[in-house]
Design an enzyme around this catalytic site. Structure first.
Site, PDB file in Angstrom:
ATOM      1  N   ASP A 252      73.912 -22.749  61.455  1.00 31.54           N
ATOM      2  CA  ASP A 252      74.772 -22.132  60.446  1.00 31.54           C
ATOM      3  C   ASP A 252      74.748 -22.936  59.143  1.00 31.54           C
ATOM      4  OD1 ASP A 252      77.011 -20.208  59.755  1.00 31.54           O
ATOM      5  OD2 ASP A 252      78.074 -22.116  59.538  1.00 31.54           O
ATOM      6  N   GLU A 289      70.077 -20.900  58.680  1.00 31.64           N
ATOM      7  CA  GLU A 289      70.741 -19.997  57.737  1.00 31.64           C
ATOM      8  C   GLU A 289      70.845 -20.777  56.433  1.00 31.64           C
ATOM      9  OE1 GLU A 289      74.851 -17.608  56.725  1.00 31.64           O
ATOM     10  OE2 GLU A 289      74.882 -19.485  57.840  1.00 31.64           O
TER      11      GLU A 289
END
Length: 597
Positions: A252, A289
């Site tokens: 993330d 990401e």
């Protein structure tokens, strides 16, 4: 825990003068721990069984859970629990998958099935396999407050959410997925820790004031005492990939992993993961990401990059959604019209150095040296649905023909495609933001933060209450696939996935095998070529018919038309076969594939 029922306990607390381990279940026993010169406290306890609960007492303060807890059966504030890590694996022949083989299906464990757990996912693996999915990407499962959360508020990275099924439940899911030929990618959060149940700062310098993140204090990856912090997260990643047989990690927001060290944390991690892959002889992937439009993260370490293997591309989604819906509010102000989508198809990034109105600066760099399979694209995902005020899905904002067009754009793209759960049958229920915090001030702050986040989008309506059971229940998949449209859409996804896997031109991901053109304002034309296989992809983004004139010398043979009756469409006006100078009519919001012969 060892076979002789001894158990070694270790915890990092470099500034503490004393550390006491208290085994509180099934009977209370106290152990004084010894400190080494790196600030770790150690002790070996006898007669420890799986299920033994414990806490640490730093100095004379209140007892705290273990930062490296493997299980939190009473939640984030309760004692930690010793777990049995043994599991009877049956996936010995599984070797993992290469990036270009991935057809990813993102899901949230709690809302994917009526049972809200890993077992509910296992029950749908055969369905996913039949759809053509080759990898599931599971949103974070690290222990979070309560039993309802997206997972990005996790506070015990080593502990598997107890309500999902814990350690054994996750291992059973991975084992079953591999039996179905499906890889498992786990979403992990290494850029921050959730606020509730976060006792890390009471142990030591886990955070730094040098940087800020939108979600809380920045993790200490490059300040004094950072070695233990870096080691903690590297061991966490290796645990998932080794002990749990996970095939890859989706990391993330790596742009919020602030690190000015000579060797960036992600580079150090990728080095360790590559070593693990070599030792195991099984493919292991790191997917970033990233909101920087920088290929540095996926550039090999020997070329000065960080050595991660692939990255998410939000801009493909932004370009597609803005084109289909006309939305140019918020960050969609940088998009609109056909040109951004054509550029994303061609270059992966939309912004490769030009000025961004939203960012108020020149943004991005050309990633042309990277093959398409290093970029993961999507028409929907948890962020782009759940971070809309009402959590409304793309299909609730566009007509059915446009839904099929979006599917075709995604699955015929040279990039790695990712679906969001329920997308393939047109799920109508939203995916909203939900929590089950116990801190009233935190609950109020989260609600206010959501309200501020939506201000630039000019959306109307009431923000769903993140704490409400209804918000969570409304976000659980209905699995209502009985309508003619749902059946047709599912079969269209199945057909296009199979087509993608079996055509040489679709499998090839090098950049010199894709040519992108925009013959008119609403028409995107793409040629994909490999080893004698040539395909012409036509996409009409207009609500009216458009015409394409075939100027090549090759004959055309139609392989797919989303407007065909078989896909519950209005019927095709395009010829099944055509020659040079042929005029091809595309129905509104339709996609056509021709083979060039």
């Amino acid at each position: 825990m060892q076979p002789d029922n001894t158990c070694k306990f270790s915890v990092w607390a470099p500034f503490r003068k004393q550390m006491v381990l208290s085994l509180i279940h099934p009977q209370e026993t106290t152990y004084y721990m010894e400190r080494d010169d790196r600030g770790y406290w150690h002790v070996q306890a006898d007669n420890v069984q799986a299920g033994t609960r414990y806490k640490y007492f730093p100095d004379d303060d209140d007892p705290l859970p273990d930062p490296a807890s493997r299980c939190q059966p009473e939640g984030v504030h309760g004692p930690s629990e010793v777990v049995d890590t043994l599991f009877e694996w049956t996936d010995g022949d599984w070797q993992g998958l290469e990036l270009h083989e991935l057809i990813i299906y993102e899901l949230h464990t709690g809302t994917f099935s009526p049972t809200h757990d890993f077992q509910g996912i296992i029950g749908r693996l055969e369905y996913l396999r039949s759809l053509g999915i080759t990898a599931i990407e599971i949103m974070p499962v690290a222990q979070f407050p309560g039993d309802r959360n997206w997972g990005y508020d996790g506070v015990y990275p080593f502990a598997v959410q107890h309500s999902y099924g814990g350690v054994k439940g996750l291992k059973a899911l991975v084992n079953a997925a591999h039996q179905h030929g499906i890889a498992v990618i786990l979403d992990v959060v290494y850029n921050h820790l959730g606020p509730e149940g976060n006792y890390f700062s009471q142990y030591g310098p886990w955070f730094t004031d040098k940087y800020k993140t939108p979600w809380g204090p920045a993790i200490n990856f490059d300040d004094a005492w950072c070695d233990a912090v870096r080691g903690y997260y590297i061991q966490n990643a290796l645990m998932w990939l080794d002990e749990f047989h996970i095939d890859g990690l989706r990391m993330d927001a790596v742009h919020a992993i602030w690190d000015c060290s000579a060797k960036h944390f992600t580079a150090e991690l990728s080095e360790k993961v590559d070593e693990l892959q070599t030792r195991l002889g099984k493919k292991k992937l790191l997917i970033a990401e990233l909101d920087l439009n920088s290929p540095r993260y996926i550039t090999p370490r020997e070329q000065g990059g960080y050595g991660m293997h692939a990255q998410w591309i939000d801009e493909f989604h932004h370009a597609l959604r803005s084109l289909l819906t006309g939305d140019v509010n918020g960050y969609y102000a940088d998009f609109g019209g056909l040109a951004p989508l054509a550029k994303s198809f061609r270059d992966s990034y939309v912004y490769t150095g030009q000025y961004s109105v939203v960012r108020k600066r020149n943004f991005g760099i050309d990633p042309s040296g990277k093959d398409y399979h290093q970029f993961i694209v999507f028409a929907q995902n948890h962020d782009q649905i759940g971070n809309r005020m009402l959590g409304d899905r793309l299909n609730t904002n566009i007509p059915f023909e446009a839904q099929k067009l979006a599917a075709a754009v995604l699955l015929l793209s040279p990039h790695v495609p990712m679906l969001f759960m329920g997308e393939e049958y047109g799920e109508m229920r939203p995916f909203q933001f939900f929590t089950s915090h116990s801190d009233k001030d935190l609950i109020a702050a989260v609600t206010e933060g959501r309200r501020e986040e939506f201000a630039s989008f000019a959306w109307e309506g009431e923000i769903p209450d993140p704490q409400s059971d209804d918000t969570f229940n409304n976000s659980t998949l209905s699995w209502d696939t009985t309508s003619d449209e749902a059946k047709a859409l599912t079969e269209l996804y199945r057909f296009l996935i199979a087509f993608r896997k079996t055509r040489r031109a679709m499998v090839e991901t090098s950049r010199d095998c894709v040519e992108v053109r925009t013959p008119s304002t609403h028409l995107l034309a793409v040629e994909r070529t490999a080893k004698g296989d040539r395909l012409l992809l036509l996409f009409n983004f207009s609500e009216h018919t458009v015409q394409y004139i075939h100027n090549g010398d090759e004959a055309l043979e139609k392989k797919f038309d989303s407007a065909a009756a078989i896909w519950n469409g209005p019927g095709s006006d395009a010829p099944d076969e055509a020659k040079s100078s042929a005029v091809i009519t595309l129905q509104p919001y339709s996609a056509i594939v021709y083979e060039l012969i």
